[in-house]
Design an enzyme around this catalytic site. Structure first.
Site, PDB file in Angstrom:
ATOM      1  N   LYS A   1       0.836  -1.201   0.000  1.00  0.00           N
ATOM      2  CA  LYS A   1       0.000   0.000   0.000  1.00  0.00           C
ATOM      3  C   LYS A   1       0.870   1.250   0.000  1.00  0.00           C
ATOM      4  O   LYS A   1       0.625   2.180  -0.763  1.00  0.00           O
ATOM      5  CB  LYS A   1      -0.923  -0.017   1.231  1.00  0.00           C
ATOM      6  CG  LYS A   1      -2.017  -1.087   1.168  1.00  0.00           C
ATOM      7  CD  LYS A   1      -2.753  -1.243   2.506  1.00  0.00           C
ATOM      8  CE  LYS A   1      -3.774  -2.375   2.428  1.00  0.00           C
ATOM      9  NZ  LYS A   1      -4.517  -2.569   3.692  1.00  0.00           N
TER      10      LYS A   1
ATOM     11  N   GLN B   1      -4.079  -1.341   9.955  1.00  0.00           N
ATOM     12  CA  GLN B   1      -4.118  -2.666   9.330  1.00  0.00           C
ATOM     13  C   GLN B   1      -4.729  -3.687  10.287  1.00  0.00           C
ATOM     14  O   GLN B   1      -4.389  -3.731  11.467  1.00  0.00           O
ATOM     15  CB  GLN B   1      -2.688  -3.076   8.918  1.00  0.00           C
ATOM     16  CG  GLN B   1      -2.603  -4.359   8.112  1.00  0.00           C
ATOM     17  CD  GLN B   1      -3.287  -4.282   6.745  1.00  0.00           C
ATOM     18  OE1 GLN B   1      -3.402  -3.218   6.149  1.00  0.00           O
ATOM     19  NE2 GLN B   1      -3.755  -5.412   6.255  1.00  0.00           N
TER      20      GLN B   1
ATOM     21  N   ASP C   1     -10.376   3.338   4.707  1.00  0.00           N
ATOM     22  CA  ASP C   1     -10.843   1.951   4.579  1.00  0.00           C
ATOM     23  C   ASP C   1     -12.374   1.890   4.484  1.00  0.00           C
ATOM     24  O   ASP C   1     -12.928   0.855   4.102  1.00  0.00           O
ATOM     25  CB  ASP C   1     -10.426   1.130   5.810  1.00  0.00           C
ATOM     26  CG  ASP C   1      -9.160   0.319   5.580  1.00  0.00           C
ATOM     27  OD1 ASP C   1      -8.935  -0.105   4.433  1.00  0.00           O
ATOM     28  OD2 ASP C   1      -8.421   0.097   6.555  1.00  0.00           O
TER      29      ASP C   1
HETATM   30  N1  GUN Z   1      -6.828  -6.588   6.487  1.00  0.00           N
HETATM   31  C1  GUN Z   1      -7.256  -7.276   5.409  1.00  0.00           C
HETATM   32  N2  GUN Z   1      -7.831  -6.443   4.522  1.00  0.00           N
HETATM   33  C2  GUN Z   1      -7.759  -5.197   5.038  1.00  0.00           C
HETATM   34  C3  GUN Z   1      -8.172  -3.918   4.574  1.00  0.00           C
HETATM   35  O1  GUN Z   1      -8.754  -3.741   3.497  1.00  0.00           O
HETATM   36  N3  GUN Z   1      -7.889  -2.881   5.401  1.00  0.00           N
HETATM   37  C4  GUN Z   1      -7.280  -3.043   6.595  1.00  0.00           C
HETATM   38  N4  GUN Z   1      -7.073  -1.965   7.335  1.00  0.00           N
HETATM   39  N5  GUN Z   1      -6.887  -4.213   7.050  1.00  0.00           N
HETATM   40  C5  GUN Z   1      -7.135  -5.283   6.269  1.00  0.00           C
END
Ligand code: GUN
Length: 297
Positions: A51, A95, A118
């Protein structure tokens, strides 16, 4: 059979987003996302790095903060609050999963909903259900964008979602039932309590699988002509590879692809689209239009 090339499409979207970033720079705004990783789960670390790297590639500043797995819930809340109060931070991403002693709901609720790139904050979840402009969760947004750009309309079709997570299953279902040109589907959500999964999956025009179980959907589950969106990213042991593992989806590609009219590969399908949508959300947050842009233009 069409292979839905999320990797190539994400590269196209990145080029478009670079232009938006340039426009923000010209207005003196440097879009900036802050990412928090608690602990050192290897998969999470790899996602956060991907990311952050993608952000830098389109000109979005990214700050990655990694703290130890035994960080207290108060300290995590303090980090989030500091970023909420920092006008130079436009997007905040924590995350998941978090260590067991920290309730994800509490941390997510502490994020300023306008910085919640998110789209997990209850206010944004509510706005999505209501069909109001919001920051849409990245994977669901990526799936809709993938279908849209391949000109695969779900209008009036039966979309079957396998998996009821708050990250994918529930929000993608909520997106696809919206009354809009690129949605308007009839949606069924299946989950682990379904007594006969085949009954549902075999009636799908579009099958979206987001369960997190390697290759659980096989050719037996689907009918000819189905469109398959595989959200799974599972590591399975494979001593013949340099890393000792390989990545497979929730769909057994070899048996499903011959019956499908279109299917996403893993890797290279939904994953890169998720990241492209994260960049999109961060730019939207930096523009200050998180609650203004219509869900479906
Ligand atoms: N863990 C798995 N997918 C995601 C996501 O899209 N965002 C976040 N913050 N954690 C995740």
């Amino acid at each position: 059979m069409i292979l839905l090339d999320g990797k190539a499409l994400a590269a196209t979207i990145h080029k478009e987003l670079k232009v938006s970033v340039q426009q923000l720079h010209e207005r003196g705004i440097e879009p900036h996302i802050a990412l928090l990783l608690v602990g050192d789960n290897p998969a999470s670390l790899s996602y956060v790095r991907s990311k952050s790297r993608a952000c830098e590639q389109v000109g979005i500043r990214s700050t990655v903060l990694q703290v130890s797995a035994d960080t207290s819930r108060e300290d995590v809340l303090d980090i989030v609050r500091q970023w909420n109060d920092d006008p130079a931070v436009h997007g905040i991403l924590v995350q998941l999963p978090l260590p067991p002693h920290i309730a994800a709901e509490e941390i997510i609720e502490a994020i300023d909903p306008r910085k919640d790139v998110d789209g997990f904050h209850p206010v944004n979840v509510g706005r999505l259900v209501l069909g109001l402009p919001t920051l849409v969760p990245c994977t669901p947004a990526g799936i809709v964008e993938l279908l849209r750009r391949y000109d695969l309309s779900v209008h009036g079709k039966h979309v079957v979602v396998v998996g009821r997570s708050t990250i994918v299953g529930k929000p993608v279902a909520n997106l696809l039932i919206q009354k809009a040109r690129w949605a308007d589907a009839v949606v069924t959500i299946c989950h682990s309590a379904a007594d006969d999964l085949f009954r549902y999956t075999r009636s799908a025009d579009v099958l979206i699988v987001a369960v997190g179980r390697a290759e659980m959907i096989t050719g037996e589950h689907v009918r000819e002509g189905v469109i398959v969106i595989d959200v799974g990213i599972n590591r399975i042991d494979d001593p013949s590879t340099p890393k000792g593992y390989r990545i497979v989806g929730d769909v057994e590609f070899a048996s499903v692809a011959p019956k499908a009219s279109a299917i996403t590969p893993v890797p290279g399908g939904v994953g890169p689209m998720t990241i492209a949508m994260l960049l999109h959300n961060t730019i939207t947050a930096a523009e200050g239009t998180a609650w203004q842009k219509p869900l479906f233009p």
